[in-house]
Design a protein around this motif. Sequence first.
Motif, short mmCIF file in Angstrom:
data_model
loop_
_atom_site.label_atom_id
_atom_site.label_comp_id
_atom_site.label_asym_id
_atom_site.label_seq_id
_atom_site.Cartn_x
_atom_site.Cartn_y
_atom_site.Cartn_z
N GLU A 152 0.83 -1.20 0.00
CA GLU A 152 0.00 0.00 0.00
C GLU A 152 0.87 1.25 0.00
N GLU A 153 1.93 1.25 0.81
CA GLU A 153 2.80 2.42 0.90
C GLU A 153 3.49 2.69 -0.43
N ALA A 154 3.98 1.63 -1.10
CA ALA A 154 4.63 1.82 -2.39
C ALA A 154 3.64 2.29 -3.44
N PHE A 155 2.43 1.77 -3.39
CA PHE A 155 1.37 2.21 -4.30
C PHE A 155 1.08 3.69 -4.08
N ALA A 156 0.98 4.11 -2.81
CA ALA A 156 0.73 5.51 -2.49
C ALA A 156 1.86 6.40 -2.99
N THR A 157 3.09 5.93 -2.85
CA THR A 157 4.24 6.69 -3.35
C THR A 157 4.15 6.88 -4.86
N ARG A 158 3.79 5.82 -5.56
CA ARG A 158 3.67 5.90 -7.02
C ARG A 158 2.57 6.88 -7.43
N LEU A 159 1.44 6.88 -6.71
CA LEU A 159 0.35 7.79 -7.05
C LEU A 159 0.72 9.24 -6.75
N ALA A 160 1.42 9.46 -5.65
CA ALA A 160 1.88 10.82 -5.33
C ALA A 160 2.85 11.31 -6.39
N GLN A 161 3.71 10.43 -6.88
CA GLN A 161 4.65 10.81 -7.93
C GLN A 161 3.90 11.13 -9.22
N GLU A 162 2.87 10.35 -9.52
CA GLU A 162 2.05 10.63 -10.70
C GLU A 162 1.44 12.02 -10.61
N LEU A 163 0.94 12.38 -9.42
CA LEU A 163 0.36 13.70 -9.22
C LEU A 163 1.42 14.79 -9.43
N GLU A 164 2.60 14.60 -8.85
CA GLU A 164 3.65 15.60 -9.01
C GLU A 164 4.09 15.69 -10.47
N GLY B 29 -17.52 6.31 -6.94
CA GLY B 29 -16.49 5.58 -7.67
C GLY B 29 -16.29 4.17 -7.20
N GLY B 30 -17.07 3.74 -6.20
CA GLY B 30 -17.00 2.35 -5.75
C GLY B 30 -16.64 2.17 -4.30
N VAL B 31 -16.74 3.23 -3.48
CA VAL B 31 -16.32 3.20 -2.07
C VAL B 31 -14.85 2.75 -2.00
N ILE B 32 -13.97 3.66 -2.38
CA ILE B 32 -12.54 3.38 -2.44
C ILE B 32 -11.87 3.93 -1.19
N ILE B 33 -11.29 3.04 -0.40
CA ILE B 33 -10.57 3.43 0.81
C ILE B 33 -9.12 3.70 0.40
N PRO B 34 -8.56 4.87 0.72
CA PRO B 34 -7.20 5.18 0.26
C PRO B 34 -6.16 4.26 0.90
N TYR C 49 -2.70 10.08 1.67
CA TYR C 49 -2.97 11.50 1.82
C TYR C 49 -1.77 12.24 2.40
N GLU C 50 -1.00 11.59 3.22
CA GLU C 50 0.23 12.21 3.73
C GLU C 50 1.14 12.60 2.56
N LYS C 51 1.32 11.70 1.61
CA LYS C 51 2.21 11.95 0.48
C LYS C 51 1.61 12.92 -0.52
N VAL C 52 0.32 12.82 -0.76
CA VAL C 52 -0.35 13.75 -1.67
C VAL C 52 -0.27 15.18 -1.14
N GLN C 53 -0.54 15.35 0.15
CA GLN C 53 -0.51 16.70 0.71
C GLN C 53 0.88 17.31 0.64
#
Length: 466
Positions: A206-218, A241-246, A251-255
């Motif tokens: 999950e943490e690596a996935f979150a890192t990848r998504l934050a990088q995509e945003l940046e 969108g399907g009740v998606i739990i982050p 959110y830490e990385k996105v912010q």
Amino acid sequence: MTPPDDAPRFNSAAARDIEYALHPYTNHKAFRESGPLIIQRGEGIRVFDDAGRDYIESVAGLWCASLGFANQRLADAAYRQMQKLPFYHAFGARSHDPLIDLSEMLIGRAPLSSGGKPFSKVFFANSGSEANDSAIKMIWFFNNAIGRPAKKKIIGRVRGYHGITVASGSVTGQPANHAMFDLPIAGFHHVSTPHHYGYAQPGESEEAFATRLAQELEDLILREGPDTVAAFFAEPVMGAGGVIIPPATYYEKVQAVLRKHDVLFVADEVICGFGRTGSYWGCQTFNIQPDILTCAKQLSSAFLPISAVMISDRLYQGIAEGSDKAGTWAHGFTYSGHPVPAAVAIETLKIYDEIDMPKLVAERGAYLQRAMRERFADHPLVGEVRGVGMIGAIQLSPDKASRATFDPARKLGTRWQALGQEHGVMMRVLVNESAAISPPLIISEAEIDTMLERMMVALEALRAEI
């Protein structure tokens, strides 16, 4: 007895509905053949049709009937206000007691905004769509006012839902909301859905996935130019969108990315606000400190239309300066802060306080999450059971191991929803055959059991069919 060939297919009310009504989110060609389901009354977590059949509302109507479908205190609050002041507007610095009281109550209950500071001001609208549309206009006005006319682009997420106006429909990331509407308009962009089950790479945590998504945003911000990107919209938990739990740390990385590039965070709490996730706000559940917070639905327990936009002091100061330069802040609705919905919202918040809604939802939500998993996780048609607080989803899959999804052309989710209705539960099956569960917050443990039993009977009927 078989009815004669010339017998009317629909009763009078249904026939008139088909003749005159244009229903939202409806296939109107199919509707003319199937006809409407006419709901005549509500009580607790149930609604009743014109034949007297009862249905448990597993999604609180449209995520909104938090106190159920009958509450005398809310009806009385509306009636008292109608007798005293049935309408007045807020244009040109006019106001009234319900608007003032509700503004103060919302600011007092709000989470912390950006920088750990309190929110500053509240603007009222009539729906979540209007609230998010207003937030976009505020952002554009703010950046013009402080001398950043190029900083206007808005980022949403694929499968995110923020409404159906031209602007809010553009930040929404749902294909159906774009198809044939010529949306999104220019300046709106979308990044990936934060659903680990559905989109993580093999072996990706999950943490690596979150890192990848934050990088995509940046990467998107850098590609478009930080001086052109104004804001990022996100629901703490994706609803439609399907009740998606982050994923963990998302959110830490996105912010961190947003702060780095001075991009505003708009938290869409239209579904999550007022206890749904187990905290008063979804922002508190996921440690989000937004610049703008939008809310609606459970603000009045859906008894009357009302929504709100809360803004940080930084946003307010910019809007104030801009309004002085332009001569006015020329935005608002005839019914912004309408005294009757505001009075109902005030009474709703008082009830939440009295029953300690976050504590109630935390306890009842733990029961719901446990019961969902115990009943559905091992079912051969179920791929994932997910949720937090009093919101969750059961996603169908033809193969648990591969996490595959069913061919949408088979419309199994639509069929499960129809079977649920036959067995006395109103369901809403969303993208990837995910059945949302978001019942009225007042639901009891026994009623949770009955609701899930009816959903299971419908699922077993679906299993038998396929």
